[in-house]
Design a protein around this motif. Structure first.
Motif, mmCIF file in Angstrom:
data_model
loop_
_atom_site.group_PDB
_atom_site.id
_atom_site.type_symbol
_atom_site.label_atom_id
_atom_site.label_comp_id
_atom_site.label_asym_id
_atom_site.label_seq_id
_atom_site.Cartn_x
_atom_site.Cartn_y
_atom_site.Cartn_z
ATOM 1 N N LYS A 166 0.842 -1.197 0.000
ATOM 2 C CA LYS A 166 0.000 0.000 0.000
ATOM 3 C C LYS A 166 0.884 1.257 0.000
ATOM 4 N N GLU A 167 1.944 1.229 0.828
ATOM 5 C CA GLU A 167 2.814 2.414 0.936
ATOM 6 C C GLU A 167 3.461 2.718 -0.418
ATOM 7 N N GLN A 168 3.876 1.653 -1.104
ATOM 8 C CA GLN A 168 4.552 1.890 -2.394
ATOM 9 C C GLN A 168 3.585 2.481 -3.426
ATOM 10 N N ILE A 169 2.335 2.006 -3.406
ATOM 11 C CA ILE A 169 1.378 2.588 -4.368
ATOM 12 C C ILE A 169 1.097 4.041 -3.999
ATOM 13 N N GLU A 170 0.981 4.294 -2.684
ATOM 14 C CA GLU A 170 0.742 5.690 -2.268
ATOM 15 C C GLU A 170 1.888 6.588 -2.718
ATOM 16 N N GLN A 171 3.112 6.070 -2.598
ATOM 17 C CA GLN A 171 4.266 6.871 -3.039
ATOM 18 C C GLN A 171 4.188 7.140 -4.545
ATOM 19 N N GLN A 172 3.793 6.125 -5.291
ATOM 20 C CA GLN A 172 3.648 6.303 -6.749
ATOM 21 C C GLN A 172 2.630 7.388 -7.050
ATOM 22 N N ILE A 173 1.512 7.338 -6.302
ATOM 23 C CA ILE A 173 0.456 8.340 -6.538
ATOM 24 C C ILE A 173 0.993 9.732 -6.202
ATOM 25 N N MET A 174 1.754 9.820 -5.108
ATOM 26 C CA MET A 174 2.299 11.142 -4.728
ATOM 27 C C MET A 174 3.255 11.660 -5.800
ATOM 28 N N ILE A 175 4.030 10.749 -6.395
ATOM 29 C CA ILE A 175 4.939 11.185 -7.479
ATOM 30 C C ILE A 175 4.102 11.735 -8.640
ATOM 31 N N ALA A 176 2.998 11.036 -8.939
ATOM 32 C CA ALA A 176 2.146 11.497 -10.042
ATOM 33 C C ALA A 176 1.516 12.847 -9.724
ATOM 34 N N LEU A 177 1.178 13.056 -8.450
ATOM 35 C CA LEU A 177 0.514 14.320 -8.068
ATOM 36 C C LEU A 177 1.507 15.476 -7.918
ATOM 37 N N GLY A 178 2.811 15.150 -7.806
ATOM 38 C CA GLY A 178 3.838 16.175 -7.569
ATOM 39 C C GLY A 178 3.788 17.322 -8.580
ATOM 40 N N GLY A 179 3.523 17.006 -9.835
ATOM 41 C CA GLY A 179 3.508 18.026 -10.885
ATOM 42 C C GLY A 179 2.420 19.052 -10.659
ATOM 43 N N SER A 180 1.194 18.582 -10.437
ATOM 44 C CA SER A 180 0.075 19.535 -10.277
ATOM 45 C C SER A 180 0.216 20.313 -8.971
ATOM 46 N N VAL A 181 0.717 19.661 -7.919
ATOM 47 C CA VAL A 181 0.890 20.367 -6.640
ATOM 48 C C VAL A 181 1.927 21.493 -6.808
ATOM 49 N N ALA A 182 3.010 21.207 -7.557
ATOM 50 C CA ALA A 182 4.029 22.243 -7.781
ATOM 51 C C ALA A 182 3.419 23.422 -8.538
ATOM 52 N N GLU A 183 2.590 23.135 -9.528
ATOM 53 C CA GLU A 183 1.951 24.238 -10.275
ATOM 54 C C GLU A 183 1.084 25.070 -9.347
ATOM 55 N N GLU A 184 0.367 24.397 -8.459
ATOM 56 C CA GLU A 184 -0.488 25.151 -7.506
ATOM 57 C C GLU A 184 0.369 26.033 -6.600
ATOM 58 N N MET A 185 1.522 25.494 -6.176
ATOM 59 C CA MET A 185 2.381 26.267 -5.255
ATOM 60 C C MET A 185 2.908 27.540 -5.918
ATOM 61 N N PHE A 186 3.271 27.445 -7.196
ATOM 62 C CA PHE A 186 3.941 28.592 -7.826
ATOM 63 C C PHE A 186 3.014 29.456 -8.677
ATOM 64 N N TYR A 187 1.859 28.899 -9.072
ATOM 65 C CA TYR A 187 0.949 29.686 -9.922
ATOM 66 C C TYR A 187 -0.436 29.841 -9.311
ATOM 67 N N GLY A 188 -0.655 29.161 -8.200
ATOM 68 C CA GLY A 188 -1.969 29.268 -7.556
ATOM 69 C C GLY A 188 -3.024 28.420 -8.222
ATOM 70 N N GLY A 189 -2.694 27.674 -9.261
ATOM 71 C CA GLY A 189 -3.682 26.807 -9.924
ATOM 72 C C GLY A 189 -2.985 25.827 -10.848
ATOM 73 N N ARG A 190 -3.768 24.841 -11.338
ATOM 74 C CA ARG A 190 -3.166 23.815 -12.211
ATOM 75 C C ARG A 190 -3.377 24.167 -13.683
ATOM 76 N N SER A 191 -2.808 23.327 -14.567
ATOM 77 C CA SER A 191 -3.043 23.500 -16.010
ATOM 78 C C SER A 191 -3.526 22.169 -16.578
ATOM 79 N N THR A 192 -3.723 22.133 -17.875
ATOM 80 C CA THR A 192 -4.190 20.871 -18.488
ATOM 81 C C THR A 192 -3.067 19.826 -18.539
#
Ligand code: ATP
Length: 500
Positions: free
Chosen positions: A381-407
C-alpha cells in the motif's frame, strides 16, 4: 480498396449492369472483359500463397538471420526450455510412436508484442531441422467466402512439398496473430472466418505420427482468451508457452545480442540501459540500440556513447523530440511541474531520478526519467501511495507557484486514479476487501476523493519544504533543458542538510 469500398462496388455493379440492359446497351463485351480480369486477379492472388511464407521470410530476414538458434534469443530461459522439451517430441518421433503417444500438432506462444515469439518459431525450425513457413492470421482474411480456407490448404500443401524438395523430415508452419482467424465462433455471422478456422482444424486433425514429412504448427497471439476452444483442446494447440517481457537479466542478454555489430565507446555500461528499460520488450531494446547508433551518426561519432543510449531510451519511451516551440512562461511552468514530480520521487525513493527534461518529446512537453531500482511485480500500500504522490507532484508544484493547475496534469491524474482503483480492487483501502460492482458508486467516489485529498496534502507538505531546490534547479533546467539525476540530487541533498 477498403472492405467498405469493395462492398459498395459489389453492390453497385449489378445495379449498373441491370440499368445498362434496361436501356438497351449490349453488356456482353463488358461482362467478358470483367470476367477475364477477375480470373487473372484471382489466379495471381492464389499464386501468391507461397508468397505468404516467402514475403514474410524476406521481411523477417531484414531483422534477423534466417537461420536462427536459441542462443540468439536473449532471456526467455523458461520459455526456451519448455519449447525445446516440446520440440523433442518432433525429433524423437520413433520413441514416441513406440509408446503410442500422439504426435504434437500445435504449440501456442502467447505474450506481448515484440517479445520474440517469431524468433522462437524460427529457432524451433532450426533446432528440429525443419523447413519453416510463416503466415499471419490477417493474410487469411478475405471478404470472399472460401478464399481463407483455400489459403490454409495451400499453406499445408506448400509445407509438405517444400520439405520434400529440401529433403527435410519435418516442417514448421508459423501462424502469427492466430486470433484473427481463430477467434471464438459466434454462429454464422462471420462465415469466412469460420470456414478458415474449420479448415485449419481439419488440417490439424489430418496430421498423423506416420506422416512424412511431419508437420508442426506454431502460432502466436497476445489475446489467448479470444481463441476458440476448439483450437485449444487436446490434440490441437495443447502446448501453451508464455513468452513474457524480459526481466533485467533478460534485458541485458538481449542488449548483448544486438550490441554485437555495434561499436561501443569505452566506459559505456549496458547494465545501466538494462536498469532503465523496465517493461521494454526485446523489440524495443533492439530499437534503443538502433536509435543510439543513429544519434552517434548524427553527431558524426564513430562510437556509441552512454548519452546516445540515454537519448535513445527516451526516444523509444516517449517518441522523437518535437519542434514544438513553447513560450518562456509555458516552459517555466513545465519545469516547475517536472521538478515537482522529481522532488517527490527522490524524497520517497532516494536515487530514483535519472533525468529531468523540458524538451518536448512525442506528446509530452517535459518528463522525468526514473531508475527502477529492481524489477518489481508486487506493491505494498505504501509503495502505491508513493507512486500516486509522485504522479501528483507536478500539479501540486503548479499550484504552489501559480496558484492553480493547467491541463498538463491530465495524464498524471489518469495514472493516479488508476492506482487508486487498483488499491480498492486489491483491498488496500478503508473499504476493506470488496467487489467493486457491489459497492455503491457514492462510497467508491468518497473513498477515491479521500485518498486523493490525503495524498495531495502529503505531497504539498513534502514540496513546500523544498522551495529553494525548485528555484535552483529551475535555473539549470531553463538554461540547459536537461538536468541529470546526479546534479539534481546534489541540489536536493544540500537543501535537506540546510533544513536539518
Ligand atoms: P509480434 O507479437 O508483434 O509479432 P513477436 O513476439 O513475434 O512480436 P519478434 O518478431 O520475434 O516478436 O521480435 C521482433 C524483433 O525484436 C526481433 O527481430 C528481434 O530483433 C527483437 N527481439 C525480440 N525479442 C528478442 C529476444 N528475446 N532476443 C533477441 N531479440 C529479440
Amino acid at each position: 480498396m477498403s472492405k467498405l469500398g469493395k462492398e459498395i462496388f459489389i453492390g453497385f455493379l449489378p445495379v449498373l449492369l441491370i440499368f445498362l440492359i434496361f436501356i438497351g446497351v449490349n453488356i456482353m463485351p463488358v461482362l467478358f472483359t470483367g470476367l477475364l480480369a477477375f480470373t487473372i486477379y484471382y489466379m495471381l492472388r492464389s499464386r501468391s500463397v507461397p508468397g505468404i511464407s516467402t514475403s514474410n521470410e524476406r521481411k523477417a530476414k531484414g531483422r534477423t538471420p534466417s537461420f536462427l538458434n536459441f542462443d540468439q534469443i536473449g532471456g526467455q530461459d523458461r520459455a526456451k526450455k519448455e519449447l525445446m522439451e516440446a520440440l523433442d517430441f518432433l525429433i524423437k518421433h520413433e520413441q514416441i510412436k513406440k509408446l503410442g503417444i500422439r504426435p504434437l500438432k500445435g504449440i501456442l506462444l502467447t505474450g506481448p508484442p515484440g517479445t520474440g515469439k517469431t524468433l522462437m518459431a524460427k529457432a524451433a525450425a532450426h533446432y528440429t531441422n525443419s523447413v519453416y513457413l510463416a503466415a499471419s492470421g490477417s493474410e487469411f482474411v478475405e471478404m470472399y467466402v472460401g478464399v481463407g480456407a483455400s489459403r490454409i490448404r495451400d499453406l499445408f500443401r506448400e509445407a509438405r512439398s517444400k520439405a520434400q524438395k529440401e529433403g527435410k523430415e519435418s516442417a514448421i508452419i508459423f501462424i502469427d496473430e492466430i486470433d484473427v482467424v481463430g477467434g471464438k465462433r459466434d454462429g454464422g455471422q462471420q462465415r469466412e472466418y469460420d470456414q478458415t478456422l474449420n479448415q485449419l482444424l481439419t488440417e490439424m486433425d489430418g496430421i498423423h505420427t506416420d506422416d512424412a514429412p511431419r508437420i508442426l504448427i506454431m502460432a502466436a497471439t497476445n489475446r489467448k482468451e479470444m481463441l476458440d476452444s476448439a483450437l485449444l483442446r487436446p490434440g490441437r494447440f495443447d502446448r501453451h508457452i508464455d513468452v513474457e517481457l524480459p526481466d533485467k537479466k533478460g534485458r541485458l542478454s538481449i542488449l548483448g545480442i544486438h550490441m554485437k555489430n555495434k561499436p561501443l565507446a569505452e566506459g559505456t555500461v549496458l547494465e545501466k540501459v538494462a536498469d532503465q528499460t523496465f517493461g521494454f520488450s526485446g523489440a524495443q531494446l533492439e530499437g534503443v540500440l538502433n536509435e543510439a547508433a543513429i544519434y552517434a551518426l548524427r553527431e558524426e561519432k564513430s562510437l556509441i556513447e552512454q548519452k546516445h543510449l540515454a537519448d535513445a531510451i527516451d526516444k523509444v519511451m516517449m517518441g522523437e523530440r518535437t519542434d514544438r516551440e513553447t513560450n518562456e512562461e509555458e516552459k517555466q511552468r513545465v519545469a516547475y511541474h517536472e521538478l515537482g514530480h522529481a522532488i517527490v520521487a527522490e524524497l520517497v525513493r532516494p536515487g530514483s531520478v535519472a533525468q529531468v527534461t523540458v524538451t518536448p518529446r512525442g506528446k509530452a512537453l517535459g518528463y522525468v526519467r526514473h531508475n527502477p531500482q529492481q524489477d518489481q511485480y508486487l506493491y505494498t500500500k505504501e509503495q502505491i501511495e508513493q507512486q500516486i504522490m509522485i504522479a501528483l507532484g507536478g500539479s501540486v508544484a503548479e499550484e504552489m507557484f501559480y496558484g492553480g493547475r493547467s491541463t498538463g496534469s491530465r495524464n498524471d491524474f489518469d495514472q493516479a486514479l488508476l492506482m487508486v482503483r487498483n488499491m480498492i480492487d486489491c483491498g488496500l483501502t478503508s473499504l476493506g476487501i470488496v467487489e467493486r460492482e457491489m459497492v455503491p458508486k457514492e462510497e467508491l467516489m468518497k473513498e477515491n476523493a479521500a485518498i486523493m485529498a490525503e495524498l495531495t496534502s502529503r505531497t504539498r507538505e513534502l514540496l513546500e519544504k523544498q522551495r529553494t531546490v525548485f528555484e535552483q534547479a529551475l535555473d539549470v533546467l531553463l538554461r540547459e533543458e536537461v538536468l541529470s539525476g546526479s546534479i539534481f540530487r546534489e541540489l536536493l541533498m544540500a537543501s535537506i542538510s540546510r533544513i536539518a
